[in-house]
Design a protein around this motif. Structure first.
Motif, PDB file in Angstrom:
ATOM      1  N   GLU A 121      39.106  40.081  42.583  1.00  0.00           N
ATOM      2  CA  GLU A 121      39.211  38.663  42.928  1.00  0.00           C
ATOM      3  C   GLU A 121      40.666  38.220  42.739  1.00  0.00           C
ATOM      4  OE1 GLU A 121      37.134  34.363  41.761  1.00  0.00           O
ATOM      5  OE2 GLU A 121      36.822  36.118  40.488  1.00  0.00           O
ATOM      6  N   PRO A 122      41.229  37.443  43.683  1.00  0.00           N
ATOM      7  CA  PRO A 122      42.632  36.995  43.530  1.00  0.00           C
ATOM      8  C   PRO A 122      42.856  36.310  42.189  1.00  0.00           C
ATOM      9  CG  PRO A 122      41.839  36.520  45.736  1.00  0.00           C
ATOM     10  CD  PRO A 122      40.647  36.976  44.949  1.00  0.00           C
ATOM     11  N   LEU A 123      43.881  36.763  41.470  1.00  0.00           N
ATOM     12  CA  LEU A 123      44.157  36.253  40.133  1.00  0.00           C
ATOM     13  C   LEU A 123      45.418  35.399  40.090  1.00  0.00           C
ATOM     14  CD1 LEU A 123      43.366  36.291  37.130  1.00  0.00           C
ATOM     15  CD2 LEU A 123      44.676  38.414  36.892  1.00  0.00           C
ATOM     16  N   PHE A 124      46.480  35.865  40.747  1.00  0.00           N
ATOM     17  CA  PHE A 124      47.713  35.084  40.793  1.00  0.00           C
ATOM     18  C   PHE A 124      48.507  35.463  42.026  1.00  0.00           C
ATOM     19  CE2 PHE A 124      48.623  38.938  38.486  1.00  0.00           C
ATOM     20  CZ  PHE A 124      49.934  39.285  38.761  1.00  0.00           C
ATOM     21  N   GLU A 125      49.486  34.627  42.374  1.00  0.00           N
ATOM     22  CA  GLU A 125      50.335  34.870  43.522  1.00  0.00           C
ATOM     23  C   GLU A 125      51.737  35.223  43.050  1.00  0.00           C
ATOM     24  OE1 GLU A 125      50.286  31.442  45.997  1.00  0.00           O
ATOM     25  OE2 GLU A 125      48.163  31.624  46.522  1.00  0.00           O
ATOM     26  N   ILE A 126      52.366  36.163  43.753  1.00  0.00           N
ATOM     27  CA  ILE A 126      53.731  36.526  43.418  1.00  0.00           C
ATOM     28  C   ILE A 126      54.601  36.504  44.661  1.00  0.00           C
ATOM     29  CG2 ILE A 126      52.993  37.977  41.497  1.00  0.00           C
ATOM     30  CD1 ILE A 126      53.667  40.400  43.170  1.00  0.00           C
ATOM     31  N   SER A 127      55.893  36.465  44.428  1.00  0.00           N
ATOM     32  CA  SER A 127      56.860  36.452  45.515  1.00  0.00           C
ATOM     33  C   SER A 127      58.014  37.378  45.154  1.00  0.00           C
ATOM     34  CB  SER A 127      57.377  35.027  45.748  1.00  0.00           C
ATOM     35  OG  SER A 127      58.322  34.997  46.786  1.00  0.00           O
ATOM     36  N   THR A 128      58.425  38.200  46.120  1.00  0.00           N
ATOM     37  CA  THR A 128      59.594  39.051  45.952  1.00  0.00           C
ATOM     38  C   THR A 128      60.453  38.927  47.192  1.00  0.00           C
ATOM     39  OG1 THR A 128      58.758  41.068  46.999  1.00  0.00           O
ATOM     40  CG2 THR A 128      58.128  40.689  44.697  1.00  0.00           C
ATOM     41  N   ASP A 129      61.552  39.683  47.231  1.00  0.00           N
ATOM     42  CA  ASP A 129      62.412  39.685  48.411  1.00  0.00           C
ATOM     43  C   ASP A 129      61.679  40.213  49.637  1.00  0.00           C
ATOM     44  OD1 ASP A 129      64.425  38.788  46.850  1.00  0.00           O
ATOM     45  OD2 ASP A 129      65.377  40.732  46.576  1.00  0.00           O
ATOM     46  N   LYS A 130      60.665  41.047  49.396  1.00  0.00           N
ATOM     47  CA  LYS A 130      60.036  41.757  50.503  1.00  0.00           C
ATOM     48  C   LYS A 130      58.722  41.134  50.963  1.00  0.00           C
ATOM     49  CE  LYS A 130      60.876  46.069  50.631  1.00  0.00           C
ATOM     50  NZ  LYS A 130      60.959  47.523  50.358  1.00  0.00           N
TER      51      LYS A 130
ATOM     52  N   ILE B 126      47.629  38.780  44.019  1.00  0.00           N
ATOM     53  CA  ILE B 126      47.375  39.974  43.228  1.00  0.00           C
ATOM     54  C   ILE B 126      45.951  39.891  42.667  1.00  0.00           C
ATOM     55  CG2 ILE B 126      48.124  41.380  41.298  1.00  0.00           C
ATOM     56  CD1 ILE B 126      50.089  41.136  43.697  1.00  0.00           C
ATOM     57  N   PRO B 127      45.133  40.896  42.962  1.00  0.00           N
ATOM     58  CA  PRO B 127      43.740  40.848  42.504  1.00  0.00           C
ATOM     59  C   PRO B 127      43.595  41.264  41.050  1.00  0.00           C
ATOM     60  CG  PRO B 127      44.133  42.842  43.750  1.00  0.00           C
ATOM     61  CD  PRO B 127      45.413  42.071  43.802  1.00  0.00           C
ATOM     62  N   SER B 128      42.504  40.857  40.467  1.00  0.00           N
ATOM     63  CA  SER B 128      42.205  41.244  39.092  1.00  0.00           C
ATOM     64  C   SER B 128      41.825  42.726  39.057  1.00  0.00           C
ATOM     65  CB  SER B 128      41.054  40.396  38.548  1.00  0.00           C
ATOM     66  OG  SER B 128      40.641  40.865  37.282  1.00  0.00           O
ATOM     67  N   PRO B 129      42.364  43.478  38.095  1.00  0.00           N
ATOM     68  CA  PRO B 129      42.042  44.910  38.030  1.00  0.00           C
ATOM     69  C   PRO B 129      40.649  45.187  37.490  1.00  0.00           C
ATOM     70  CG  PRO B 129      43.486  44.294  36.217  1.00  0.00           C
ATOM     71  CD  PRO B 129      43.369  43.081  37.088  1.00  0.00           C
ATOM     72  N   VAL B 130      40.077  44.219  36.763  1.00  0.00           N
ATOM     73  CA  VAL B 130      38.744  44.392  36.175  1.00  0.00           C
ATOM     74  C   VAL B 130      37.995  43.071  36.217  1.00  0.00           C
ATOM     75  CG1 VAL B 130      39.440  46.259  34.613  1.00  0.00           C
ATOM     76  CG2 VAL B 130      39.616  43.874  33.862  1.00  0.00           C
ATOM     77  N   ALA B 131      36.703  43.146  35.965  1.00  0.00           N
ATOM     78  CA  ALA B 131      35.897  41.931  35.799  1.00  0.00           C
ATOM     79  C   ALA B 131      35.898  41.535  34.330  1.00  0.00           C
ATOM     80  CB  ALA B 131      34.470  42.169  36.291  1.00  0.00           C
ATOM     81  N   GLY B 132      35.827  40.224  34.070  1.00  0.00           N
ATOM     82  CA  GLY B 132      35.809  39.750  32.695  1.00  0.00           C
ATOM     83  C   GLY B 132      36.213  38.302  32.601  1.00  0.00           C
ATOM     84  N   THR B 133      36.793  37.940  31.468  1.00  0.00           N
ATOM     85  CA  THR B 133      37.247  36.572  31.233  1.00  0.00           C
ATOM     86  C   THR B 133      38.765  36.577  31.050  1.00  0.00           C
ATOM     87  OG1 THR B 133      35.172  35.966  30.141  1.00  0.00           O
ATOM     88  CG2 THR B 133      37.083  34.551  29.720  1.00  0.00           C
ATOM     89  N   LEU B 134      39.456  35.685  31.768  1.00  0.00           N
ATOM     90  CA  LEU B 134      40.905  35.580  31.605  1.00  0.00           C
ATOM     91  C   LEU B 134      41.192  35.050  30.208  1.00  0.00           C
ATOM     92  CD1 LEU B 134      43.727  35.852  32.708  1.00  0.00           C
ATOM     93  CD2 LEU B 134      43.501  33.590  33.740  1.00  0.00           C
ATOM     94  N   GLN B 135      41.675  35.933  29.376  1.00  0.00           N
ATOM     95  CA  GLN B 135      41.834  35.600  27.967  1.00  0.00           C
ATOM     96  C   GLN B 135      43.169  34.926  27.665  1.00  0.00           C
ATOM     97  OE1 GLN B 135      40.676  38.922  25.643  1.00  0.00           O
ATOM     98  NE2 GLN B 135      41.143  37.992  23.671  1.00  0.00           N
ATOM     99  N   GLU B 136      44.219  35.381  28.338  1.00  0.00           N
ATOM    100  CA  GLU B 136      45.542  34.844  28.035  1.00  0.00           C
ATOM    101  C   GLU B 136      46.463  34.995  29.232  1.00  0.00           C
ATOM    102  OE1 GLU B 136      49.214  35.556  24.826  1.00  0.00           O
ATOM    103  OE2 GLU B 136      47.432  36.819  24.764  1.00  0.00           O
ATOM    104  N   ILE B 137      47.237  33.954  29.509  1.00  0.00           N
ATOM    105  CA  ILE B 137      48.312  34.024  30.499  1.00  0.00           C
ATOM    106  C   ILE B 137      49.630  34.109  29.731  1.00  0.00           C
ATOM    107  CG2 ILE B 137      49.562  32.739  32.283  1.00  0.00           C
ATOM    108  CD1 ILE B 137      46.907  31.610  33.237  1.00  0.00           C
ATOM    109  N   LYS B 138      50.373  35.177  29.959  1.00  0.00           N
ATOM    110  CA  LYS B 138      51.603  35.392  29.199  1.00  0.00           C
ATOM    111  C   LYS B 138      52.846  34.917  29.939  1.00  0.00           C
ATOM    112  CE  LYS B 138      50.178  39.308  26.346  1.00  0.00           C
ATOM    113  NZ  LYS B 138      50.683  38.773  25.071  1.00  0.00           N
ATOM    114  N   VAL B 139      52.723  34.658  31.229  1.00  0.00           N
ATOM    115  CA  VAL B 139      53.882  34.268  32.034  1.00  0.00           C
ATOM    116  C   VAL B 139      53.532  33.049  32.867  1.00  0.00           C
ATOM    117  CG1 VAL B 139      55.452  34.978  33.870  1.00  0.00           C
ATOM    118  CG2 VAL B 139      54.759  36.627  32.141  1.00  0.00           C
ATOM    119  N   GLU B 140      54.281  31.999  32.731  1.00  0.00           N
ATOM    120  CA  GLU B 140      54.053  30.763  33.472  1.00  0.00           C
ATOM    121  C   GLU B 140      54.387  30.929  34.954  1.00  0.00           C
ATOM    122  OE1 GLU B 140      52.930  27.822  32.827  1.00  0.00           O
ATOM    123  OE2 GLU B 140      52.958  27.527  30.665  1.00  0.00           O
ATOM    124  N   ALA B 141      53.788  30.101  35.784  1.00  0.00           N
ATOM    125  CA  ALA B 141      54.189  30.043  37.187  1.00  0.00           C
ATOM    126  C   ALA B 141      55.665  29.662  37.268  1.00  0.00           C
ATOM    127  CB  ALA B 141      53.334  29.006  37.932  1.00  0.00           C
TER     128      ALA B 141
END
Length: 553
Positions: free
Chosen positions: A34-43, A48-63
């Motif tokens: 399931e889509p978890l967050f969006e990223i942007s690069t030069d290319k 970016i999808p979630s690698p596993v099922a579960g509960t989002l426990q912590e976000i370590k990097v702000e948008a």
């Protein structure tokens, strides 16, 4: 058991990415893929999808934060696991660039808003507009200000919810990445909003001279921008759309949006302006010339998009007599094309292909094909299948130079050039040789759609071994495309035309007939591909197409 979510690598030459948006919040349940967050690069921009099922426990990097690949950006726990407190949000690794909360005394806190890094080679950005005023309440991920760099124009969202406490860099300022440009206070910090004197300077890290601070009593220019931004933000639109509207004194409430969720697109605005121009009466002469309206242009000459559409190209007729700086995207394309021409010994060979057999087959089957398979029957999968089959027979065309050696690729990873409003991208069909005709047709349609919707996965870009580019849709007979490094060959597809052709029947009698033909141009690196190999390759592709017998599914 907790699972770390890391910043994926978006390509061989990409070593970092910017988290542009979180699609889930701590405590939310997520499914695998399931889509978890969006990223942007030069290319590429991607979900970016979630690698596993579960509960989002912590976000370590702000948008808005830029982190290196493989850096941990979030933690997913087992279903039902308790989420970390909001205070943990924004705590990133040392190699990231998050907004860092800092205490200001009492129970209130402020969060520094920094100039994000919009790409590997970008070290500064210009703030073009503030979308909020000092004292305004802000929601997390709500657009806060607009920036412009050599590579992209973008809206930058607020990293946290709160009150805009101080603006440290006014519109028009160019500041280095990671520089603090504003402070957001908690909701309880309303009384602590900075009220410096009008024009008071605020020191900016990494800059030799101070930049004037926007105060609560803003200058007329800032007030005008705020008013415009406020009206525009109530409608879904991009910075470019609002810029065009402002230049043409257009109220966006008059424009019907055709984009997702009613979003007003560039075409909506330009179409409205054209209709308005057709019915408008003559206006009194002005002391200054009217603003230039951005107009559509061919995709390869436009700038790329990241978090928001980039500054649009304008028609050459609208810029007659003007000197316009080259965009960073145009500059990068120029560098790469020159590098390819300088590195590869370019040679081109053009073959005329009789597509009449395929044209008749397509005309007969296209309606039923779409109903049966859910995908339109175009000419591209025919050419892709012919090229793939021939590459398997002649792997030298599917090779690349590595130092003083030749890499013969084990799979045919076929790149399909896709023109976007903001540039050109080459998504890849992996292991094309293992797909059926229908599989290739579906892959081409899927990749093109997701490329235009910024939904491509990281490994679907920049890993091709041979590229197809179809400029024939614009009516050209043929072109001489530049090789997409590090590949050694590229096939340019010309337009499909009806021509009088000499045909020979089974008895050897010649006659003139109207046939459907295209020109295919093979660009190849003469360092490893000889002219005889190129000729054999094209002759085989020609035979495959002209005697088509494959089941299309």
């Amino acid at each position: 058991m907790a699972t770390d979510v890391v910043m994926p690598q978006m390509g061989e030459s990409i070593f970092e990415g910017t988290v542009t948006k979180w699609l889930k919040q701590p405590g939310d349940t997520v499914e695998r893929d399931e889509p978890l967050f969006e990223i942007s690069t030069d290319k590429v921009d991607a979900e970016i999808p979630s690698p596993v099922a579960g509960t989002l426990q912590e976000i370590k990097v702000e948008a808005g934060a830029t982190v290196q690949v493989n850096a941990v950006v979030a933690v997913i726990g087992e279903a039902g696991a308790a989420a970390s407190t909001p205070a943990a949000v924004g705590e990133a690794k040392a190699d990231s660039v998050p907004a860092e909360p800092q205490k200001t005394g009492g129970e209130t806190s402020t969060t520094e808003v920094v100039m994000p890094q919009m790409g590997e080679s970008i070290f500064e950005g210009t703030i073009t507009k503030w979308l909020k005023n000092v004292g305004d309440k802000i929601e997390r991920d709500e657009p806060l200000f607009e920036i412009s760099t050599d590579k992209v124009d973008a809206e930058i969202p607020a990293p946290v919810a709160g009150v805009l406490q101080e603006i440290k860099a006014e519109a028009g300022s160019t500041v280095q990445v990671n520089t603090t440009v504003a402070l957001i206070g908690s909701a309880a910090a309303t009384g602590a909003v900075a009220q410096p004197a009008k024009g008071a300077p605020a020191a900016l890290p990494g800059k030799p001279s101070p930049v004037p601070t926007v105060t609560a009593t803003e200058p007329a220019a800032a007030t005008e921008q705020s008013t415009t931004a406020g009206a525009a933000e109530r409608l879904r639109s991009s910075p470019l759309v609002r810029k065009i509207a402002k230049e043409n004194e257009l109220d966006l409430r008059e424009v019907a949006g055709s984009g997702s969720a009613g979003r007003i697109t560039k075409d909506d605005v330009l179409g409205h302006l054209e209709r308005r121009a057709g019915t408008a009466t003559a206006q009194p002469a002005a002391a200054t010339p009217p603003p230039v309206v951005a107009a559509p242009q061919s995709a390869p000459q436009s700038a790329p998009a990241k978090a928001a559409p980039a500054a649009a190209p304008v028609s050459s007729s609208a810029l007659v007599g003007e000197l316009v700086p080259m965009t960073k995207m145009r500059s990068i394309i120029a560098q790469r094309m020159v590098e390819s021409k300088r590195t590869n010994a370019h040679v081109h060979t053009v073959f005329k292909i009789d597509m009449t057999r395929i044209v008749r087959l397509r005309e007969k089957e296209k309606s039923k094909y779409e109903q049966r398979n859910g995908v339109k029957l175009t000419y591209m999968p025919f050419i892709a299948r012919a090229v793939t089959a021939t590459l398997r027979k002649m792997p030298i065309l599917n090779a690349s130079i590595e130092g003083d050696a030749i890499r013969y690729h084990s799979n045919v990873n076929l790149g399909i050039a896709v023109a976007l409003d903001w540039g050109l991208i080459v998504p890849v069909i992996k292991q094309t040789e293992e797909r059926s005709f229908l599989g290739v047709a579906r892959a081409i349609a899927d990749l093109a759609e997701r490329a235009r919707g910024k939904k491509l996965k990281p490994d679907e870009v920049g890993t091709s071994t041979f590229t197809l580019t179809n400029a024939g849709i614009y009516g050209e007979q043929f072109g001489t495309p530049v090789i997409n490094m590090p590949e050694s060959a590229i096939l340019g597809i010309g337009g499909l035309f009806k021509e009088p052709t000499v045909v020979t029947d089974e008895l050897g009698i010649d006659s003139i007939a109207i046939r459907s033909v295209i020109h295919l141009t093979l660009g190849f690196d003469h360092r490893i591909i000889d002219g005889s190999d190129a000729g054999k390759f094209m002759a085989e592709v020609k035979k495959y197409l002209e005697t088509w017998s494959e089941d299309i599914g």
